[in-house]
Design a protein around this motif. Structure first.
Motif, PDB file in Angstrom:
ATOM      1  N   CYS A 117      48.157  37.358  37.877  1.00  0.00           N
ATOM      2  CA  CYS A 117      48.368  38.273  39.002  1.00  0.00           C
ATOM      3  C   CYS A 117      49.101  39.559  38.644  1.00  0.00           C
ATOM      4  CB  CYS A 117      49.163  37.564  40.099  1.00  0.00           C
ATOM      5  SG  CYS A 117      48.534  35.934  40.541  1.00  0.00           S
ATOM      6  N   LYS A 145      53.242  45.170  45.672  1.00  0.00           N
ATOM      7  CA  LYS A 145      54.036  44.986  44.459  1.00  0.00           C
ATOM      8  C   LYS A 145      54.968  43.783  44.621  1.00  0.00           C
ATOM      9  CE  LYS A 145      54.244  49.703  42.754  1.00  0.00           C
ATOM     10  NZ  LYS A 145      55.153  50.775  42.353  1.00  0.00           N
ATOM     11  N   ALA A 195      47.291  46.432  46.132  1.00  0.00           N
ATOM     12  CA  ALA A 195      47.967  45.143  45.957  1.00  0.00           C
ATOM     13  C   ALA A 195      49.459  45.335  46.219  1.00  0.00           C
ATOM     14  CB  ALA A 195      47.755  44.618  44.543  1.00  0.00           C
ATOM     15  N   ALA A 252      48.829  41.838  36.464  1.00  0.00           N
ATOM     16  CA  ALA A 252      48.086  43.049  36.102  1.00  0.00           C
ATOM     17  C   ALA A 252      47.952  43.997  37.298  1.00  0.00           C
ATOM     18  CB  ALA A 252      46.708  42.674  35.571  1.00  0.00           C
ATOM     19  N   CYS A 253      47.729  43.476  38.473  1.00  0.00           N
ATOM     20  CA  CYS A 253      47.576  44.331  39.653  1.00  0.00           C
ATOM     21  C   CYS A 253      48.857  44.415  40.484  1.00  0.00           C
ATOM     22  CB  CYS A 253      46.437  43.824  40.535  1.00  0.00           C
ATOM     23  SG  CYS A 253      44.828  43.956  39.744  1.00  0.00           S
ATOM     24  N   HIS A 254      49.578  43.297  40.628  1.00  0.00           N
ATOM     25  CA  HIS A 254      50.724  43.266  41.527  1.00  0.00           C
ATOM     26  C   HIS A 254      51.973  43.908  40.935  1.00  0.00           C
ATOM     27  CE1 HIS A 254      49.085  41.115  44.988  1.00  0.00           C
ATOM     28  NE2 HIS A 254      48.338  40.463  44.121  1.00  0.00           N
ATOM     29  N   GLU A 255      52.059  44.084  39.629  1.00  0.00           N
ATOM     30  CA  GLU A 255      53.192  44.796  39.036  1.00  0.00           C
ATOM     31  C   GLU A 255      53.095  46.282  39.346  1.00  0.00           C
ATOM     32  OE1 GLU A 255      56.051  44.070  37.235  1.00  0.00           O
ATOM     33  OE2 GLU A 255      55.670  41.991  37.770  1.00  0.00           O
ATOM     34  N   ALA A 256      51.893  46.843  39.231  1.00  0.00           N
ATOM     35  CA  ALA A 256      51.705  48.280  39.423  1.00  0.00           C
ATOM     36  C   ALA A 256      51.265  48.629  40.845  1.00  0.00           C
ATOM     37  CB  ALA A 256      50.663  48.785  38.427  1.00  0.00           C
ATOM     38  N   GLY A 257      50.890  47.638  41.628  1.00  0.00           N
ATOM     39  CA  GLY A 257      50.398  47.904  42.982  1.00  0.00           C
ATOM     40  C   GLY A 257      49.021  48.539  42.982  1.00  0.00           C
ATOM     41  N   LEU A 258      48.177  48.121  42.054  1.00  0.00           N
ATOM     42  CA  LEU A 258      46.842  48.696  41.936  1.00  0.00           C
ATOM     43  C   LEU A 258      45.968  48.349  43.135  1.00  0.00           C
ATOM     44  CD1 LEU A 258      46.091  47.986  38.178  1.00  0.00           C
ATOM     45  CD2 LEU A 258      46.897  50.095  39.206  1.00  0.00           C
ATOM     46  N   VAL A 259      45.162  49.276  43.569  1.00  0.00           N
ATOM     47  CA  VAL A 259      44.146  49.124  44.611  1.00  0.00           C
ATOM     48  C   VAL A 259      44.715  48.456  45.864  1.00  0.00           C
ATOM     49  CG1 VAL A 259      41.727  48.536  44.982  1.00  0.00           C
ATOM     50  CG2 VAL A 259      42.559  48.738  42.662  1.00  0.00           C
TER      51      VAL A 259
END
Length: 170
Positions: free
Chosen positions: A88, A101, A99, A90-97
């Motif tokens: 998880c 944080k 997601a 990969a997206c939730h650390e940076a808040g991508l798309v």
């Protein structure tokens, strides 16, 4: 008067010679045009777009559709933090798309209000830009543990799910 009355009912073909030329242009010429087009299209070998290595392309086209993957069914369940880091983060650390944080209480509050079952269902089946996480390298209960880990970091107080009897045997 009878001759002139029928002139308006006659077609453009008046003689047998005109009929013969009409047949030639209507049937024979199109057949030769089609044969010419087929010859033009098939005269050279045309590789597929982007194929630089025909052997590799052939191998990819004839590869097996499915595969069997053996895993240790008796391995201990992974902790939520470990699953989060592997699946998880990969997206939730940076808040991508979009997601939320990890630890962002304002972003997690409306999601936590929907309840743990809704959050887990969204994680397993996918929602928005997030693909389905179920059926991958981790069991469903491990994905649920990762959801609990992320939600608890965002202000929830969910208990970490434990494996049921059916999941312990899988």
């Amino acid at each position: 008067m009878s001759e002139h009355a029928h002139d308006s009912h006659t077609g453009p073909i008046q003689t047998p010679k005109q009929l013969w030329w009409t047949a030639v242009f209507a049937f024979v010429v199109p057949v030769f045009l089609i044969i010419g087009l087929v010859y033009y299209v098939t005269r050279d070998a045309k590789p597929q777009a982007g194929v630089d290595n025909p052997e590799l392309a052939t191998a990819q086209r004839i590869q097996k559709v499915g595969r069997v993957e053996l895993r240790d069914a008796n391995r201990p369940l992974a902790a939520g933090a470990d699953v989060y880091k592997a699946q998880c983060a990969a997206c939730h650390e940076a808040g991508l798309v979009g997601a939320p944080k990890l630890g962002d209480k304002a972003a997690w509050a409306p999601r936590i209000a929907q309840g743990l079952d809704t959050l887990v269902n969204s994680a397993l089946k996918g929602k928005g830009a997030m693909g389905a996480q179920g059926g991958g390298a981790f069991r469903d209960v491990e994905i649920a543990r990762a959801v609990v880990f992320m939600a608890n970091q965002g202000g929830a107080a969910f208990a970490e799910p434990q494996a049921s009897e059916g999941e312990k045997k899988d």
